[in-house]
Design a protein around this motif. Structure first.
Motif, PDB file in Angstrom:
ATOM      1  N   ASP A   1       3.430  -3.196  -3.861  1.00 37.45           N
ATOM      2  CA  ASP A   1       2.870  -2.884  -5.174  1.00 37.45           C
ATOM      3  C   ASP A   1       2.879  -1.363  -5.329  1.00 37.45           C
ATOM      4  OD1 ASP A   1       1.449  -2.489  -7.485  1.00 37.45           O
ATOM      5  OD2 ASP A   1      -0.366  -3.520  -6.801  1.00 37.45           O
ATOM      6  N   LEU A   2       3.788  -0.871  -6.150  1.00 38.29           N
ATOM      7  CA  LEU A   2       3.943   0.573  -6.351  1.00 38.29           C
ATOM      8  C   LEU A   2       3.283   1.050  -7.638  1.00 38.29           C
ATOM      9  CD1 LEU A   2       7.731   0.910  -5.388  1.00 38.29           C
ATOM     10  CD2 LEU A   2       5.739   0.848  -3.893  1.00 38.29           C
ATOM     11  N   THR A   3       2.556   0.177  -8.329  1.00 38.54           N
ATOM     12  CA  THR A   3       2.013   0.528  -9.647  1.00 38.54           C
ATOM     13  C   THR A   3       1.004   1.674  -9.599  1.00 38.54           C
ATOM     14  OG1 THR A   3       0.328  -1.206  -9.471  1.00 38.54           O
ATOM     15  CG2 THR A   3       2.396  -1.779 -10.600  1.00 38.54           C
ATOM     16  N   ALA A   4       0.330   1.899  -8.485  1.00 35.03           N
ATOM     17  CA  ALA A   4      -0.652   2.982  -8.394  1.00 35.03           C
ATOM     18  C   ALA A   4      -0.108   4.185  -7.624  1.00 35.03           C
ATOM     19  CB  ALA A   4      -1.935   2.475  -7.746  1.00 35.03           C
ATOM     20  N   LEU A   5       1.192   4.205  -7.393  1.00 39.01           N
ATOM     21  CA  LEU A   5       1.789   5.297  -6.633  1.00 39.01           C
ATOM     22  C   LEU A   5       1.591   6.642  -7.332  1.00 39.01           C
ATOM     23  CD1 LEU A   5       3.201   5.749  -3.964  1.00 39.01           C
ATOM     24  CD2 LEU A   5       5.381   5.510  -5.142  1.00 39.01           C
ATOM     25  N   HIS A   6       1.548   6.631  -8.661  1.00 45.28           N
ATOM     26  CA  HIS A   6       1.309   7.887  -9.394  1.00 45.28           C
ATOM     27  C   HIS A   6      -0.073   8.465  -9.063  1.00 45.28           C
ATOM     28  CE1 HIS A   6      -0.331   4.724 -11.961  1.00 45.28           C
ATOM     29  NE2 HIS A   6      -1.164   5.631 -12.428  1.00 45.28           N
ATOM     30  N   ASP A   7      -0.991   7.622  -8.572  1.00 46.37           N
ATOM     31  CA  ASP A   7      -2.305   8.074  -8.117  1.00 46.37           C
ATOM     32  C   ASP A   7      -2.340   8.264  -6.606  1.00 46.37           C
ATOM     33  OD1 ASP A   7      -3.504   8.094 -10.653  1.00 46.37           O
ATOM     34  OD2 ASP A   7      -3.942   5.948 -10.537  1.00 46.37           O
ATOM     35  N   GLY A   8      -1.170   8.169  -5.958  1.00 43.15           N
ATOM     36  CA  GLY A   8      -1.091   8.357  -4.523  1.00 43.15           C
ATOM     37  C   GLY A   8      -1.487   7.133  -3.719  1.00 43.15           C
ATOM     38  N   ARG A   9      -1.401   5.946  -4.329  1.00 41.36           N
ATOM     39  CA  ARG A   9      -1.804   4.722  -3.636  1.00 41.36           C
ATOM     40  C   ARG A   9      -0.660   3.717  -3.591  1.00 41.36           C
ATOM     41  NH1 ARG A   9      -7.228   4.534  -2.851  1.00 41.36           N
ATOM     42  NH2 ARG A   9      -8.418   6.109  -3.939  1.00 41.36           N
ATOM     43  N   LEU A  10      -0.536   3.091  -2.445  1.00 45.43           N
ATOM     44  CA  LEU A  10       0.496   2.083  -2.231  1.00 45.43           C
ATOM     45  C   LEU A  10      -0.139   0.915  -1.493  1.00 45.43           C
ATOM     46  CD1 LEU A  10       3.562   1.152  -1.775  1.00 45.43           C
ATOM     47  CD2 LEU A  10       3.353   2.351   0.391  1.00 45.43           C
ATOM     48  N   ARG A  11       0.254  -0.285  -1.874  1.00 43.67           N
ATOM     49  CA  ARG A  11      -0.200  -1.478  -1.155  1.00 43.67           C
ATOM     50  C   ARG A  11       1.006  -2.374  -0.928  1.00 43.67           C
ATOM     51  NH1 ARG A  11      -4.633  -6.076  -2.854  1.00 43.67           N
ATOM     52  NH2 ARG A  11      -4.683  -7.060  -0.803  1.00 43.67           N
ATOM     53  N   ALA A  12       1.129  -2.865   0.286  1.00 40.66           N
ATOM     54  CA  ALA A  12       2.201  -3.805   0.613  1.00 40.66           C
ATOM     55  C   ALA A  12       1.586  -4.938   1.431  1.00 40.66           C
ATOM     56  CB  ALA A  12       3.302  -3.109   1.396  1.00 40.66           C
ATOM     57  N   GLN A  13       1.984  -6.156   1.091  1.00 39.01           N
ATOM     58  CA  GLN A  13       1.457  -7.325   1.792  1.00 39.01           C
ATOM     59  C   GLN A  13       2.593  -8.132   2.393  1.00 39.01           C
ATOM     60  OE1 GLN A  13      -0.803  -8.781  -1.686  1.00 39.01           O
ATOM     61  NE2 GLN A  13      -2.555  -8.775  -0.273  1.00 39.01           N
ATOM     62  N   ARG A  14       2.391  -8.533   3.653  1.00 38.84           N
ATOM     63  CA  ARG A  14       3.349  -9.416   4.288  1.00 38.84           C
ATOM     64  C   ARG A  14       2.818 -10.840   4.131  1.00 38.84           C
ATOM     65  NH1 ARG A  14       3.909  -8.408  10.115  1.00 38.84           N
ATOM     66  NH2 ARG A  14       2.165  -9.825  10.294  1.00 38.84           N
TER      67      ARG A  14
ATOM     68  N   PRO B   1       1.248 -13.699  11.294  1.00 39.31           N
ATOM     69  CA  PRO B   1       0.086 -13.676  10.416  1.00 39.31           C
ATOM     70  C   PRO B   1       0.332 -12.752   9.221  1.00 39.31           C
ATOM     71  CG  PRO B   1      -0.297 -12.234  12.275  1.00 39.31           C
ATOM     72  CD  PRO B   1       1.038 -12.893  12.501  1.00 39.31           C
ATOM     73  N   GLN B   2      -0.356 -13.025   8.129  1.00 37.11           N
ATOM     74  CA  GLN B   2      -0.239 -12.166   6.963  1.00 37.11           C
ATOM     75  C   GLN B   2      -0.840 -10.802   7.281  1.00 37.11           C
ATOM     76  OE1 GLN B   2      -1.918 -14.129   3.543  1.00 37.11           O
ATOM     77  NE2 GLN B   2      -0.380 -15.722   3.566  1.00 37.11           N
ATOM     78  N   ALA B   3      -0.306  -9.778   6.626  1.00 42.30           N
ATOM     79  CA  ALA B   3      -0.786  -8.417   6.854  1.00 42.30           C
ATOM     80  C   ALA B   3      -0.924  -7.692   5.519  1.00 42.30           C
ATOM     81  CB  ALA B   3       0.181  -7.668   7.760  1.00 42.30           C
ATOM     82  N   ASP B   4      -1.843  -6.777   5.486  1.00 44.28           N
ATOM     83  CA  ASP B   4      -2.109  -5.992   4.275  1.00 44.28           C
ATOM     84  C   ASP B   4      -2.081  -4.514   4.657  1.00 44.28           C
ATOM     85  OD1 ASP B   4      -2.821  -5.292   1.682  1.00 44.28           O
ATOM     86  OD2 ASP B   4      -4.952  -5.664   1.989  1.00 44.28           O
ATOM     87  N   LEU B   5      -1.103  -3.786   4.119  1.00 47.37           N
ATOM     88  CA  LEU B   5      -0.944  -2.361   4.395  1.00 47.37           C
ATOM     89  C   LEU B   5      -1.353  -1.592   3.144  1.00 47.37           C
ATOM     90  CD1 LEU B   5       0.157   0.020   6.128  1.00 47.37           C
ATOM     91  CD2 LEU B   5       2.378  -0.382   5.001  1.00 47.37           C
ATOM     92  N   ARG B   6      -2.258  -0.651   3.333  1.00 45.53           N
ATOM     93  CA  ARG B   6      -2.701   0.217   2.234  1.00 45.53           C
ATOM     94  C   ARG B   6      -2.490   1.678   2.643  1.00 45.53           C
ATOM     95  NH1 ARG B   6      -6.696  -2.602  -1.334  1.00 45.53           N
ATOM     96  NH2 ARG B   6      -6.642  -4.756  -0.636  1.00 45.53           N
ATOM     97  N   VAL B   7      -1.945   2.442   1.722  1.00 44.33           N
ATOM     98  CA  VAL B   7      -1.672   3.853   1.973  1.00 44.33           C
ATOM     99  C   VAL B   7      -2.268   4.672   0.837  1.00 44.33           C
ATOM    100  CG1 VAL B   7       0.124   5.607   2.226  1.00 44.33           C
ATOM    101  CG2 VAL B   7       0.486   3.323   3.173  1.00 44.33           C
ATOM    102  N   VAL B   8      -2.978   5.731   1.194  1.00 42.41           N
ATOM    103  CA  VAL B   8      -3.498   6.689   0.218  1.00 42.41           C
ATOM    104  C   VAL B   8      -2.932   8.035   0.615  1.00 42.41           C
ATOM    105  CG1 VAL B   8      -5.537   7.766  -0.775  1.00 42.41           C
ATOM    106  CG2 VAL B   8      -5.615   5.357  -0.130  1.00 42.41           C
ATOM    107  N   LEU B   9      -2.133   8.612  -0.262  1.00 36.77           N
ATOM    108  CA  LEU B   9      -1.490   9.898   0.026  1.00 36.77           C
ATOM    109  C   LEU B   9      -2.412  11.060  -0.320  1.00 36.77           C
ATOM    110  CD1 LEU B   9       2.025   9.110  -1.447  1.00 36.77           C
ATOM    111  CD2 LEU B   9       1.412   9.243   0.975  1.00 36.77           C
TER     112      LEU B   9
END
Length: 173
Positions: free
Chosen positions: A145-158, A163-171
């Motif tokens: 999910d790149l929709t909040a990248l303009h705010d420096g936020r990224l979320r990716a889910q496996r 097992p399922q995984a949730d990756l969150r990045v705040v730049l």
């Protein structure tokens, strides 16, 4: 000066001295992150990342990070809350090395194997470079999910494989 007032002042002086010693000890632990002279060329991304692995809380973590280079050759440094280096992952064609604090460097046959060992979960490191650049590179089993990248936020889910995984990045800005 009354004995009671003197005792009160001595107590305050001891607490102040203790606070100074604790602050100095913490400052000593907060070593600046390691920046090798041979760091790979490319953009440098910094911020915080969190990885939550479903049904495996022991494999979930969060850390500050510095990501340098590119998918072919780069470096990912994971930092503790005080700014000390916890682990450095370096890769180039034919070589992947994990240097964790207090351990001998480990060599891996691939970047993917190294990342899985370091984080406890398979992560698409190559795609992460694209995702952080705003490129929605598809990865089987992952949804970015790149929709909040303009705010420096990224979320990716496996979603698969388990097992399922949730990756969150705040730049950092």
């Amino acid at each position: 000066m009354s004995p009671r007032l003197r005792a009160l002042l001595r107590g305050r002086q001891r607490r102040a001295a203790t606070a100074v010693v604790v602050a100095l000890l913490l400052a000593g632990c907060a070593a600046p992150p390691h920046r090798p002279e041979t760091a790979p060329a490319g953009d440098v991304r910094t911020g915080r990342l969190a990885l939550a692995v479903q049904d495996q809380p022991g494999q979930s973590f969060s850390a500050a990070f510095e990501l340098r280079g590119r998918p072919e050759a780069g470096e990912l440094t994971l930092l503790n809350p005080l700014g000390g280096t916890v682990a450095v992952l370096r890769w180039q064609p034919g070589e992947a090395v994990l240097s964790a604090q207090g351990r001998e460097p480990q060599r891996f046959p691939s970047v993917d194997a190294m990342v899985e060992q370091a984080t406890g979960s398979a992560l698409p490191l190559g795609a992460l470079f694209d995702w952080l650049a705003g490129i929605a590179t598809p990865v089987p089993g992952w949804e970015a999910d790149l929709t909040a990248l303009h705010d420096g936020r990224l979320r990716a889910q496996r979603k698969s494989p388990p097992p399922q995984a949730d990756l969150r990045v705040v730049l950092d800005r």
